[in-house]
Write an enzyme that holds these catalytic residues in place. Sequence first.
Site, PDB file in Angstrom:
ATOM      1  CE  LYS A 151       0.202  -3.834 -10.574  1.00  0.00           C
ATOM      2  NZ  LYS A 151      -1.006  -3.793 -10.152  1.00  0.00           N
TER       3      LYS A 151
HETATM    4  C1  E4P Z   1      -2.335  -0.153  -8.656  1.00  0.00           C
HETATM    5  O1  E4P Z   1      -1.493  -0.624  -9.977  1.00  0.00           O
HETATM    6  C2  E4P Z   1      -2.668  -0.857  -7.932  1.00  0.00           C
HETATM    7  O2  E4P Z   1      -3.531  -1.942  -8.531  1.00  0.00           O
HETATM    8  C3  E4P Z   1      -3.260  -0.666  -6.986  1.00  0.00           C
HETATM    9  O3  E4P Z   1      -3.446   1.172  -7.143  1.00  0.00           O
HETATM   10  C4  E4P Z   1      -3.136   0.096  -4.902  1.00  0.00           C
HETATM   11  O4  E4P Z   1      -4.068  -0.065  -4.617  1.00  0.00           O
HETATM   12  P1  E4P Z   1      -4.407   0.055  -3.346  1.00  0.00           P
HETATM   13  O5  E4P Z   1      -3.628   0.257  -2.198  1.00  0.00           O
HETATM   14  O6  E4P Z   1      -6.147   0.907  -2.765  1.00  0.00           O
HETATM   15  O7  E4P Z   1      -4.202  -1.329  -2.974  1.00  0.00           O
END
Ligand code: E4P
Length: 219
Positions: free
Chosen positions: A86
């Site tokens: 990622k």
């Molecule tokens: C997606 O891959 C992320 O891990 C995640 O959904 C981020 O979400 P948040 O805005 O709740 O931190």
Amino acid sequence: MAIFIDSSDPKEIKDLFGWGVLSGVTTNPLIIAKEAPDADLGERIKEIIAVSWGDVSVELTTETEKEMLEEAAVYHAWDPARICIKVPMSEHGLRVVHQLTKKGVKTNVTCLMAMNQAYLAALAGATYVSIFSGRVRDMGYDVKPVIAATREVLDREGLASKIIVGSMRHIMDVNEALECGAHVPTITPPILRKMVWNPRTETTIEEFNSAWRNRGKKK
Ligand code: E4P
């Protein structure tokens, strides 16, 4: 179509994979810091791999191209077939995606708030482009056109990247992401559990079961 689980909790992941509806896992440093601040990252990811199937996204935390590539090599070695690196969106991030793509390493470009960012990530070769629904809305914008325009440009240009929509806050965010063309909503365990439930389903099941229990009895 697929659904990923947005969590780093192996117990929860194991339980929810048992439903047969999930095909991958996304994690991020914030989730892991909250859920398991003292955990060894490698051990935790290996535990997740053992109780799930499909791609498991692990996010880079370093900030130069060299460090990011070194960090990616460590994560990739944990399970080359399933680890998806990622990569936070940035100029360095795009270079890293380009390098990893050339080596056949899967990538998920993350923290995307706009179609133009997703388009660049897709051109660099990202396996997935992750649009953050809740965080776009936190800024006061509608995320639906962002998702729809990203899907339109990927399809029109024949780009292979799949759109993940994360940062879900409500069930409606999941529904809207799917309606707008997301390939993969990534959903937190509490929201996924809420998706099963409907009050009318509950009362209907109770009505049927009560009729069965009381069959043959005079009213
Ligand atoms: C997606 O891959 C992320 O891990 C995640 O959904 C981020 O979400 P948040 O805005 O709740 O931190």
